[in-house]
Design a protein around this motif. Structure first.
Motif, PDB file in Angstrom:
ATOM      1  N   ARG A   1      30.404 -36.282  -4.494  1.00  0.00           N
ATOM      2  CA  ARG A   1      30.956 -35.004  -3.845  1.00  0.00           C
ATOM      3  C   ARG A   1      30.012 -34.897  -2.768  1.00  0.00           C
ATOM      4  O   ARG A   1      28.848 -34.759  -2.933  1.00  0.00           O
ATOM      5  N   ALA A   2      30.426 -34.929  -1.642  1.00  0.00           N
ATOM      6  CA  ALA A   2      29.763 -34.710  -0.147  1.00  0.00           C
ATOM      7  C   ALA A   2      29.000 -33.315  -0.218  1.00  0.00           C
ATOM      8  O   ALA A   2      29.960 -32.298   0.006  1.00  0.00           O
TER       9      ALA A   2
ATOM     10  N   VAL B   1      30.653 -40.735   0.804  1.00  0.00           N
ATOM     11  CA  VAL B   1      31.802 -40.322   0.916  1.00  0.00           C
ATOM     12  C   VAL B   1      32.478 -40.579   2.359  1.00  0.00           C
ATOM     13  O   VAL B   1      33.592 -41.422   2.392  1.00  0.00           O
ATOM     14  N   TYR B   2      31.915 -40.279   3.381  1.00  0.00           N
ATOM     15  CA  TYR B   2      32.540 -40.485   4.710  1.00  0.00           C
ATOM     16  C   TYR B   2      32.183 -41.779   5.514  1.00  0.00           C
ATOM     17  O   TYR B   2      33.203 -41.894   6.339  1.00  0.00           O
TER      18      TYR B   2
ATOM     19  N   ASP C   1      36.275 -34.155   0.306  1.00  0.00           N
ATOM     20  CA  ASP C   1      34.963 -34.442  -0.054  1.00  0.00           C
ATOM     21  C   ASP C   1      34.618 -34.993  -1.369  1.00  0.00           C
ATOM     22  O   ASP C   1      33.281 -34.859  -1.564  1.00  0.00           O
TER      23      ASP C   1
ATOM     24  N   SER D   1      24.980 -38.214  -0.110  1.00  0.00           N
ATOM     25  CA  SER D   1      26.432 -37.931  -0.499  1.00  0.00           C
ATOM     26  C   SER D   1      27.484 -38.168   0.866  1.00  0.00           C
ATOM     27  O   SER D   1      28.428 -38.518   0.564  1.00  0.00           O
ATOM     28  N   SER D   2      27.122 -37.441   1.870  1.00  0.00           N
ATOM     29  CA  SER D   2      27.866 -37.356   3.007  1.00  0.00           C
ATOM     30  C   SER D   2      27.995 -39.053   3.556  1.00  0.00           C
ATOM     31  O   SER D   2      29.104 -39.412   3.895  1.00  0.00           O
ATOM     32  N   ARG D   3      27.034 -39.956   3.500  1.00  0.00           N
ATOM     33  CA  ARG D   3      27.063 -41.577   3.863  1.00  0.00           C
ATOM     34  C   ARG D   3      27.931 -42.020   2.900  1.00  0.00           C
ATOM     35  O   ARG D   3      28.815 -42.724   3.368  1.00  0.00           O
TER      36      ARG D   3
END
Length: 389
Positions: free
Chosen positions: A204-205, A216-217, A154, A212-214
């Motif tokens: 960190r997601a 990181v991932y 993450d 943050s998710s976008r």
């Protein structure tokens, strides 16, 4: 304009809780559907911000000096949402409709005039501040991701290069948004200013975190992101003068601390710096190579890793501050604390008990990494006022 009447009416409206922002945004989007694109898909956080901002404005409506600075920050910051002068009447219309709905028979012509006058002043200050900011900074910078490293499931470390130089001071935070996500998240660059203008971001997601998710991932080298003007001075090194430093970091809170270490190295001062880096387990020291490289190249820097969880002591957790206070007496130093809200809160309390005065301890406001400068001001002041009650 009757300030007491405004405060009393807002108190009644605010008592309806989440129904207030829900009605407001429904009214705004139905009457002016073109405004919907300026807001994130998930409106939960936005609803909180609306109530916080209105509460702050109304509660300080009779304190012009404090309110003007807040509104100027708000107006300049809203440029990154593509808010223009022509949008303010639509917002005012939705606001008055919301107030009338919840006040019902208590809504009078006099109260309507008070609120219209108050909103007119708010809109004027914010519009003028936005226009003034145009002469200083763009609404946002477009930056290319030139490096993207996944350091943990993450956690990712990104290097981005803005198309134009983005000036900042180590310890400040910069708004970051992905073009596909109509939300902003504030991150502190993990570097002192570089000749090539690149910024290192430690992300960190967060659960449910769209930005943050976008990052990181869902991002890779070559993608573009938007960056907003830097904010915040509470972690600036100048506030510690030339004194020796104790740095406490945990998780991605290491990012601004890393920038501070680089700044000390660049300034060539003779100050001593002791760094304590905490994590729940050894596997979570995601940037240990960079930390070790700094320690080996900077003789004035001492690094201590603190593993919080111990399999031999289930239920116990050791924070970086706990280890630092058990190692030595640091009361002659200035302390910088960066990490989660829980880590910062625990550290500040522990340092206070150990005899550190408030002027020695530097940290961002709790939760402040999520929102812009005006939201920070409102939350910080409301927290202070609650503490005085």
């Amino acid at each position: 304009m009757d300030a007491a009447r405004l405060k009393q009416s807002w108190s009644l409206v605010a008592g309806h809780g989440d129904q207030v922002p829900l009605f407001f945004y429904s009214t705004l989007f139905l009457a002016h559907p073109e405004t919907r694109q300026m807001f994130p898909t998930n409106m939960a956080g936005q609803r909180d911000r609306l109530v916080t901002a209105l509460g702050h404005i109304v509660s300080h409506v009779d304190q012009v000096d404090q309110l003007v600075g807040y509104l100027q920050d708000l107006g300049a910051d809203h440029r990154k949402f593509a808010v223009r002068a022509e949008h303010y009447p639509a917002v005012g219309e939705a606001l008055l409709a919301t107030l009338q709905h919840f006040l019902a028979e208590q809504w009078t012509d006099e109260l309507a005039q008070d609120w219209a006058a108050a909103y007119g002043l708010v809109a004027q200050v914010m519009t003028e501040a936005a226009q003034a900011a145009e002469a200083v900074n763009p609404p946002w910078w477009v930056a290319e991701i030139v490096a993207h490293e996944r350091r943990a499931f993450d956690v990712a470390v990104l290097t981005v290069r803005p198309q134009y130089l983005l000036p900042f001071t180590p310890g400040q935070s910069i708004g970051v948004s992905h073009p596909s996500v109509r939300s902003w998240r504030y991150y502190s660059p993990a570097n002192a200013p570089r000749a090539d203008g690149t910024l290192e971001l430690h992300v960190r997601a967060a659960p449910g975190g769209a930005v943050s998710s976008r990052l990181v991932y869902g991002s890779s080298v070559g993608d573009r992101v938007h960056l907003a003007a830097p904010v915040g001075e509470r972690l600036a090194l100048w506030s510690a003068g030339s004194s020796d430093l104790l740095l406490l970091a945990a998780g991605t809170g290491w990012a601004p601390v890393k920038a501070l270490v680089e700044q000390v190295a660049a300034e060539g001062s003779r100050r001593r710096v002791d760094l304590y880096v905490g994590a729940r387990s050894r596997s979570e020291f995601y940037d240990s190579d960079a930390i070790d490289k700094l320690a080996s190249s900077c003789p004035w820097l001492t690094v201590t890793y603190v593993v919080g969880a111990d399999v031999n002591r289930p239920g116990e957790f050791v924070h970086a501050v706990d280890r630092a206070l058990s190692d030595a007496d640091w009361r002659s130093r200035h302390v910088y604390v960066c990490g989660s809200d829980e880590m910062v809160s625990h550290s500040v309390q522990a340092l206070a008990r150990a005899g550190f005065h408030a002027g020695q301890v530097h940290h961002e406001g709790l939760g402040a990494q999520w929102y812009g400068p005006a939201w920070r001001t409102a939350v910080r002041q409301q927290s202070s006022e609650r503490g005085e009650q």
